[in-house]
Scaffold this motif. Structure first.
Motif, mmCIF file in Angstrom:
data_model
loop_
_atom_site.group_PDB
_atom_site.id
_atom_site.type_symbol
_atom_site.label_atom_id
_atom_site.label_comp_id
_atom_site.label_asym_id
_atom_site.label_seq_id
_atom_site.Cartn_x
_atom_site.Cartn_y
_atom_site.Cartn_z
ATOM 1 N N ASP A 50 0.803 -1.185 -0.199
ATOM 2 C CA ASP A 50 -0.086 -0.002 -0.009
ATOM 3 C C ASP A 50 0.781 1.278 -0.070
ATOM 4 N N ALA A 51 0.560 1.923 -0.911
ATOM 5 C CA ALA A 51 1.329 3.365 -1.241
ATOM 6 C C ALA A 51 3.032 3.359 -1.436
ATOM 7 N N THR A 91 -7.037 3.870 -2.286
ATOM 8 C CA THR A 91 -6.589 2.466 -2.127
ATOM 9 C C THR A 91 -7.569 1.568 -2.788
ATOM 10 N N LYS A 188 -6.124 -4.303 5.804
ATOM 11 C CA LYS A 188 -7.410 -3.539 5.477
ATOM 12 C C LYS A 188 -8.412 -4.368 4.458
ATOM 13 N N ASP A 329 1.382 2.512 3.895
ATOM 14 C CA ASP A 329 0.314 3.596 3.847
ATOM 15 C C ASP A 329 0.018 4.556 5.208
ATOM 16 N N ASP A 376 -0.898 0.169 -4.942
ATOM 17 C CA ASP A 376 -2.213 0.550 -5.371
ATOM 18 C C ASP A 376 -2.235 2.150 -5.453
HETATM 19 ZN ZN LIG Z 1 -3.710 2.748 -0.178
#
Ligand SMILES: [Zn+2]
Length: 581
Positions: A50-51, A91, A188, A329, A376
Motif C-alpha cells: 500500500d502506497a 486505495t 485493510k 500507507d 495501489d
Molecule cells: Zn492505499
C-alpha cells in the motif's frame, strides 16, 4: 497544460471532443493471440504494498537485506516507469485496478467513499447490507477508528459486489472450473476483498478484536485453522513492546532527522523512535500495530498459515494468493514519505518479504510460483518537508469552509439560495444539494458549472470539473481531463471533481491531522513499482512506460486464461517471453 504525468499520454493541447476517447474506453479489445508454452505455475502470488511509490525501494536500498526486494529487483523483471492513469489514486481504486486490469470508469470503484443517491448517504466502497461479519464485535469502532473512509460505512457487511468487472482471480475460478484455490489477505478489508474478487475468499484484520475476520459472503463459519490462529492471539505478543529501528541510525538516509513537528503523534505513539505500542488494553493498541511494521508481520504470519492449511500450490491446478501489506500507507500518512519511520518500515517490510519468499520456496518452490508485486498508489511528501527545502508552495487546503467562501456566497445569492448549496465534500468529489436545486427550479448542469467555475479560482485548486461536463464530453482534451474521465462513473461520481495543485493536500480527517495524503493525479501518487519474479523468469530492468492495468491481462495470458472483462489489452512482453507469438 504543463503537468507531469504518465509519459504514455499523448501531449494533445488542442481542444477536441472526448467522445472518441470515451468510446474507446468502452470498447477495450481483449489481448491478441498468445501461444501456450511451458508449464503453468502452481501458485500466483500477487503482492500489493500500500502506497509504495515507485522510487522508494531503490531510494532506501541502503537498508535492504537479501531475499526480499533485492530478489525481486535483481532476479526478476522490474518495471521502473509504471504509472496509473486515473485521477483518484486511492486505495480501493488502485487495488481493484490491479485485480481487474481495468480503469475505474469500467470497474466502478471510483473512490474509497462515494455518495449513494438511493441510500441518500455516503457509502464505503465494499460495504454490503446483504452480509455481516462472521465475528461479533469486529465491526469498525467509530470512536477509535483513524481511517476516515472506514468510518463512512453504514453497515458491517463486506463483499465484492460493487466491483463491476471480473478480476484475474475470477477468471482463474471460471477457467479451472472452480478448482483453483483463491485467497486474499490484508490488514485493510478493501485490500483483501478487492483481490479475492467475486469467487475467492478474503480475510482482513479487525482493529476492534485484533483478529483476522471475514464476512458471510465468503463463509458460513470460519475454517478451524482461522479459529486456531485467532485463539493464539498473535497480536497480543506486541503488548508492552515498541517499534524500534532495525539498524543503527547512522545507516539510514533520515537517521539524524527523526523528529519533525508536522508528524502525527497518535495517542502516545510519538514522533521519534522507539514508538511504544502500549499495553493490550490501550484502546489504540491494535491501531498502533497497523501504523507500524507489526501490521505487516501479522499479515505475513496469517498468510503463511493459510498457505499451509489450505495447501496452496500443491497440485497442477494453479492457485492464487494475494497479500496486501498496509503498514507503508499508514506510516506514510502519519510521518510522510521522507521520514525515518517510512525508511525503517521499508527495511522491515523487506525482511517480511524475504521471510515470505523463503517460506513459499520451501512449500511450493519459487520456480513453481509466479510472483508479482506492485502498489495501489504512490506516496506524496509532507508539505513541511518540502517547505524546509525551500518549496514554499506546498501547503494544506481547508475544504470545510467551501460553502462559506465569498465566491460561493455570492453565487447562492444569485441563485436565490439561502441554505447550503454544497452539501458535502468527500475526496475527490463535491456534492451539491440536488433537492434544493430541483426545488428552486434551477438547472443542475448550470449550477454545477457555476460552482465549478468559482472553485477553480481558489488558491491551490488546479481544476474543478463538473460531472455534467464529463457526461457531455464538452471538455478540453488534456492529460488531466483524461485521468478524470477514466475515473468517471455516471452512477457513483459526485457532482464536481476537485483537483488540487501539486503539493497541495487536505490533512484534517475528522480532527485527526496527518502529515500527508495521497489521491491526486500527480506523478508522486501515480508512480508505482511493478516487479515480477519466480516461475523461471529472467532478470531484466524495463524503463518503457507501462501501467499497473497491464498486470491482470499479463497474468491471464501467462496462465492461458481469458483476460478479465474490463482489462487493458496491453501485455507485458518481458513476462510472457516465449509464451508470446
Ligand atoms: Zn492505499
Amino acid at each position: 497544460m504543463n503537468i507531469r504525468m504518465h509519459a504514455a499520454f499523448p501531449n494533445c493541447s488542442v481542444r477536441c471532443s472526448l467522445a472518441v476517447f470515451a468510446t474507446a474506453l468502452a470498447l477495450m479489445p481483449v489481448p491478441g493471440s498468445v501461444a501456450w508454452a511451458g508449464e503453468p505455475p502452481k501458485l500466483v502470488l500477487q503482492i500489493t504494498v500500500d502506497a509504495l511509490r515507485g522510487d522508494l525501494p531503490s531510494r532506501f536500498s541502503n537498508v535492504l537485506g537479501e531475499g526480499g526486494f533485492r530478489y525481486l529487483m535483481d532476479d526478476g523483471i522490474h518495471y521502473t516507469n509504471a504509472h496509473y492513469q486515473h485521477a483518484n489514486t486511492e486505495t480501493i481504486v488502485g487495488h481493484v485496478s490491479l485485480a481487474t486490469g481495468a480503469v475505474p470508469a469500467a470497474h466502478g470503484m471510483v473512490a474509497n467513499v462515494w455518495f449513494d443517491r438511493e441510500l441518500d448517504r455516503l457509502v464505503y466502497n465494499i460495504e454490503d447490507s446483504g452480509y455481516h461479519l462472521l465475528t461479533a464485535g469486529a465491526d469498525v469502532d467509530k470512536k477509535t477508528e483513524i481511517d476516515p473512509t472506514q468510518k463512512a460505512a453504514g453497515v458491517d457487511g463486506r463483499s465484492p459486489n460493487n466491483i463491476l468487472t471480473s478480476t484475474l482471480s475470477d477468471e482463474m475460478a471460471i477457467h479451472f472450473a472452480g478448482r483453483s484455490k483463491i485467497f486474499a489477505v490484508s490488514v485493510k478489508d478493501r485490500g483483501a476483498v478487492s483481490l479475492a474478487g467475486h469467487a475467492g475468499k478474503a480475510f482482513w484484520f479487525s482493529k476492534a478484536t485484533g483478529e483476522f475476520v471475514t464476512s458471510n459472503y465468503y463463509y458460513d463459519h470460519y475454517p478451524d485453522w482461522v479459529n486456531a490462529w485467532n485463539a493464539r492471539n498473535p497480536a497480543s505478543s506486541y503488548a508492552g513492546s515498541s517499534w524500534e529501528l532495525l539498524h543503527p541510525s547512522s545507516e539510514y538516509l533520515f537517521g539524524d532527522a527523526d523528529y519533525r513537528d508536522y508528524e502525527t503523534n497518535l495517542a502516545g505513539f510519538g514522533r521519534v523512535f522507539p514508538h511504544a505500542y502500549g499495553e493490550a488494553d490501550d484502546k489504540y493498541f491494535t491501531t498502533k500495530l497497523t501504523v507500524s511494521p507489526a501490521g505487516d508481520e501479522l499479515t505475513l504470519d496469517f498468510a503463511k498459515n493459510l498457505l499451509d492449511e489450505e495447501q496452496l500450490g500443491q497440485d497442477d491446478v494453479p492457485d492464487y494468493l494475494a497479500i496486501s501489506f498496509s503498514s507503508n500507507d499508514y506510516v506514510g500518512h502519519l510521518f510522510g514519505a521522507s521520514s525515518l519511520e517510512i525508511e525503517d518500515n521499508l527495511a522491515r517490510l523487506d525482511r517480511t518479504l524475504a521471510n515470505l519468499f523463503a517460506y513459499v520456496d520451501e512449500k511450493v518452490g519459487l520456480a513453481n510460483t509466479l510472483i508479482v508485486l506492485s502498489a495501489d498508489h504512490g506516496l506524496p511528501e509532507a508539505p513541511g518537508y518540502l517547505n524546509a527545502l525551500g518549496i514554499d508552495k506546498a501547503h494544506y487546503f481547508d475544504t470545510k469552509s467551501l460553502d462559506r467562501t465569498p465566491a460561493i456566497a455570492a453565487l447562492k445569492k444569485q441563485f436565490g439560495i439561502g441554505e447550503e448549496l454544497i452539501e458535502s465534500y468527500f475526496h475527490p468529489y463535491i456534492y451539491l444539494n440536488r433537492e434544493l436545486i430541483r426545488a428552486k427550479g434551477l438547472d443542475q448542469a448550470a449550477v454545477e458549472a457555476a460552482v465549478a467555475a468559482e472553485i477553480r479560482q481558489f488558491r491551490g485548486v488546479a481544476d474543478a470539473v463538473s460531472s455534467s461536463a464529463l457526461r457531455t464530453a464538452s471538455l478540453p482534451d488534456t492529460l488531466l481531463m483524461r485521468s478524470i474521465l477514466r475515473n468517471f462513473h455516471p452512477k457513483r461520481s459526485g457532482d464536481i471533481y476537485l483537483v488540487f495543485e501539486p503539493d497541495v493536500f487536505i490533512n484534517d480527517f475528522d480532527g485527526l491531522i496527518v502529515a500527508s495524503t495521497h489521491g491526486s493525479p500527480w506523478g508522486y501518487d501515480t508512480f508505482v513499482p511493478i516487479m515480477f519474479a519466480g516461475a523461471g523468469l529472467s532478470a531484466v530492468k524495463v524503463n518503457r512506460p507501462v501501467t499497473p492495468y497491464d498486470i491482470a491481462a499479463t497474468l491471464a495470458a501467462f496462465l492461458n486464461v481469458k483476460p478479465p472483462s474490463g482489462a487493458s489489452d496491453v501485455l507485458l512482453v518481458e513476462v510472457l517471453g516465449e509464451r508470446m507469438d
